[in-house]
Design an enzyme around this catalytic site. Structure first.
Site, PDB file in Angstrom:
ATOM      1  N   ALA A 133      -2.627 -22.592 -69.187  1.00 18.46           N
ATOM      2  CA  ALA A 133      -3.588 -21.744 -68.387  1.00 18.46           C
ATOM      3  C   ALA A 133      -2.957 -20.818 -67.689  1.00 18.46           C
ATOM      4  CB  ALA A 133      -4.541 -22.255 -67.436  1.00 18.46           C
ATOM      5  N   ALA A 135      -3.258 -17.482 -64.867  1.00 14.76           N
ATOM      6  CA  ALA A 135      -4.351 -16.769 -64.058  1.00 14.76           C
ATOM      7  C   ALA A 135      -3.619 -15.630 -63.497  1.00 14.76           C
ATOM      8  CB  ALA A 135      -4.723 -17.600 -63.015  1.00 14.76           C
ATOM      9  N   SER A 136      -4.020 -14.868 -62.442  1.00 11.71           N
ATOM     10  CA  SER A 136      -3.665 -13.721 -61.659  1.00 11.71           C
ATOM     11  C   SER A 136      -2.329 -13.858 -61.090  1.00 11.71           C
ATOM     12  CB  SER A 136      -4.515 -12.982 -61.028  1.00 11.71           C
ATOM     13  OG  SER A 136      -5.078 -13.787 -59.878  1.00 11.71           O
ATOM     14  N   ALA A 138      -0.471 -17.103 -60.919  1.00  7.24           N
ATOM     15  CA  ALA A 138       0.523 -17.989 -61.551  1.00  7.24           C
ATOM     16  C   ALA A 138       0.147 -18.476 -62.855  1.00  7.24           C
ATOM     17  CB  ALA A 138       0.332 -19.329 -60.709  1.00  7.24           C
ATOM     18  N   GLN A 139       0.693 -19.549 -63.595  1.00  6.52           N
ATOM     19  CA  GLN A 139       0.395 -20.379 -64.875  1.00  6.52           C
ATOM     20  C   GLN A 139       0.744 -21.765 -64.541  1.00  6.52           C
ATOM     21  OE1 GLN A 139       2.359 -17.980 -67.741  1.00  6.52           O
ATOM     22  NE2 GLN A 139       4.066 -19.472 -67.948  1.00  6.52           N
ATOM     23  N   VAL A 140       0.100 -22.633 -65.505  1.00  4.82           N
ATOM     24  CA  VAL A 140       0.219 -23.922 -65.366  1.00  4.82           C
ATOM     25  C   VAL A 140       0.604 -24.554 -66.803  1.00  4.82           C
ATOM     26  CG1 VAL A 140      -1.095 -26.101 -65.043  1.00  4.82           C
ATOM     27  CG2 VAL A 140      -1.735 -23.823 -63.601  1.00  4.82           C
ATOM     28  N   LYS A 155       2.596 -25.976 -61.655  1.00  4.94           N
ATOM     29  CA  LYS A 155       2.146 -24.430 -61.382  1.00  4.94           C
ATOM     30  C   LYS A 155       3.092 -23.889 -61.156  1.00  4.94           C
ATOM     31  CE  LYS A 155      -1.713 -22.157 -59.018  1.00  4.94           C
ATOM     32  NZ  LYS A 155      -2.831 -22.389 -58.066  1.00  4.94           N
ATOM     33  N   ASP A 290     -13.774 -22.962 -54.261  1.00  6.37           N
ATOM     34  CA  ASP A 290     -14.012 -22.526 -55.791  1.00  6.37           C
ATOM     35  C   ASP A 290     -14.269 -23.373 -56.809  1.00  6.37           C
ATOM     36  OD1 ASP A 290     -13.672 -20.002 -57.267  1.00  6.37           O
ATOM     37  OD2 ASP A 290     -11.568 -20.277 -57.700  1.00  6.37           O
TER      38      ASP A 290
END
Length: 509
Positions: A133, A135-136, A138-140, A155, A290
């Protein structure tokens, strides 16, 4: 750095908004006046060719923010939590901005891990996957520990993201100030406060130690909640730019076909996810802010797994009690009590009429409760409630915005699992239990005991504090003597002489 140089950056932004058709959507959401609309659109129209085209299959606002990059995507995500600012329709559109960004390279990811954790990458992990994944912020990655072989989620913040966000936030502040100046009507939405809120959220998420701490606190609060799991934080493999947790294996809660194939009871899951959220908010005062489908999985044993703790909500005990009474009043259709609670808490100005407010609340609640169970909506109730409270002069309660928004999101998750669920019947036992525990004889005794403990802690100082207070009461300090005008003029003259002397001396030395 919030000066006019930001105009160039904002022209590029405006050109993208205009080219994608998002400019009108944004101006409508902020209730912009004619002067602001004419100024913005006239300024950027000749420069449309500078704007990014974006993905034409997306809604205009999502298309523009995605094209502009990570800071704008994150801003859209934060605005999705503020339906009071952008409206319900746009808030729903912006929620799709989750984890669809291009990832950064594996080489950069490994470099960040080695730099942050101070150990060779190969000594820490036996395997390390491509990003699962992005995102804006970070990434995992999925990895396996070299020592034990256990699966973990790693992460990693994007390289240079802090500087990039700081630059864009400065431009956002400049734009917000321009909006307030050019459109007085928009000031009620407090554009500068929106950007300040955004800055606080982002700065908190740019330190993954804070997210690790949030995950650990949330796990401690919920460890006895049946059917709910929070992955464990691996502190020795976490830092400011890297966060490592146990891998959460399960089925995405938003994929109904997969849930059915795995034999999960979707109606039971819908009930549990809503009641868990209410328990976290009311019982603990600390909740996942969230809780959309992308952050929830269902384990093979049916447990709901939550992850991604960048946005968490906290509300104090008093606010929890007020909110519970409001919810409980609506569930019982006791609109007079709901109105009284608003006045008692100071949410509505005291010069308003409580009976008139109760009648307005009845006009909100009755049509909703008269609907078929599958159409009863907490989101619709909150939307109408915003309209009523605004009419009676109630200012936006910032501490409740995230709670209300998350409740709407959780309702959406529950409805996707079981479209016919009755939201109020599911919520009622949780709210009733909290009311019994927090608003009644037991709660009164508990509050008195807490007060007694606090007073006992200051016991040795109480006599002296009481004596000092009585002395001040009986011997008020003398009123300061008014300074004579001639004395003030004398001091001003003396200051002028000294300044003049300094200037004269500087011309010779």
């Amino acid at each position: 750095m919030r000066g006019p140089h930001n105009i160039i950056r904002l022209i590029r932004t405006g050109a993208t908004l205009e080219r994608t058709g998002a400019m009108k959507v944004v101006l409508d959401a902020f209730d912009a006046g004619p002067l602001l609309r004419i100024t913005f659109r006239t300024l950027v129209w000749p420069f449309q060719w500078l704007g990014y085209k974006g993905d034409v299959t997306m809604p205009p606002a999502v298309r523009a923010l995605t094209a502009l990059g990570p800071a704008y995507i994150k801003f859209g995500q934060v605005l999705s939590t503020r339906p009071d600012v952008v409206g319900d329709e746009l808030a729903v559109q912006l929620r799709v901005l989750q984890d669809k960004l291009p990832p950064f390279s594996m080489a950069e990811a490994k470099k960040a891990i080695q730099s942050e954790l101070g150990s060779s990458f190969d000594t820490l992990f036996a395997t390390f996957s491509e990003p699962v994944a992005a995102a804006s912020l970070a990434q995992v990655h999925k990895a396996h520990l070299a020592e034990t072989g256990e699966a973990v989620a790693v992460k990693i913040l994007r390289p240079g993201i802090e500087r990039a966000f700081r630059t864009d936030i400065d431009a956002f502040y400049f734009a917000a100030r321009a909006i307030e100046v050019l459109s007085p009507a928009s000031r009620r939405l407090r554009p500068m406060d929106v950007i300040t809120h955004f800055e606080g959220v982002v700065m908190g998420e740019l330190d993954l130690r804070l997210e690790s701490s949030a995950a650990a606190e949330f796990a401690a609060n919920t460890e006895n909640d049946a059917g709910f799991q929070v992955p464990r934080v691996r502190w020795q493999l976490s830092g400011r730019r890297v966060m490592t947790m146990d891998w959460a294996e399960g089925t995405n809660i938003g994929i109904n076909d997969a849930l059915d194939a795995a034999g999960h009871d979707r109606a039971e899951l819908a009930t549990r996810v809503l009641q868990l959220f209410l328990n976290h908010a009311l019982r603990d005062g600390y909740f996942h802010g969230d809780m959309h489908q992308g952050n929830l999985k269902v384990a093979s044993d049916g447990a709901i797994i939550a992850y991604d703790f960048g946005i968490m909500g906290r509300i104090d005990e008093y606010t929890r009690r007020v909110y519970a009474e409001i919810l409980f009043g609506f569930i019982r259709k006791d609109y007079q009590r709901v109105a009284e609670v608003h006045f008692e808490a100071g949410y509505v100005p005291a010069d308003q009429d409580v009976d008139e407010f109760a009648r307005a609340l009845r006009a909100v609640g009755e049509p909703i409760f008269g609907m078929e169970a599958s159409r009863i909506s907490m989101a619709r109730l909150l939307s109408y409630l915003f309209e009523v409270t605004e009419r009676f002069g109630m200012e936006t309660r910032t501490e409740l915005i995230l709670l209300q928004r998350t409740m709407v999101v959780v309702e959406g998750v529950a409805r996707s699992l079981d479209p016919r669920m009755n939201i109020w019947q599911v919520a009622k036992p949780v709210v009733e239990d909290y009311i019994k525990q927090s608003i009644g004889p037991k709660a009164l005794l508990r509050d008195l005991a807490t007060t007694a403990r606090i007073l006992a802690r200051f016991g040795p100082q109480l006599p002296r504090l009481a004596e000092d207070a009585l002395i001040r009461l009986n011997n008020p300090p003398p009123q300061p003597k008014p300074q004579r005008r001639i004395a003030r003029l004398s001091w001003m003259a003396l200051g002028g002489v000294l300044v003049g002397a300094g200037v004269w001396i500087s011309t010779f030395f």
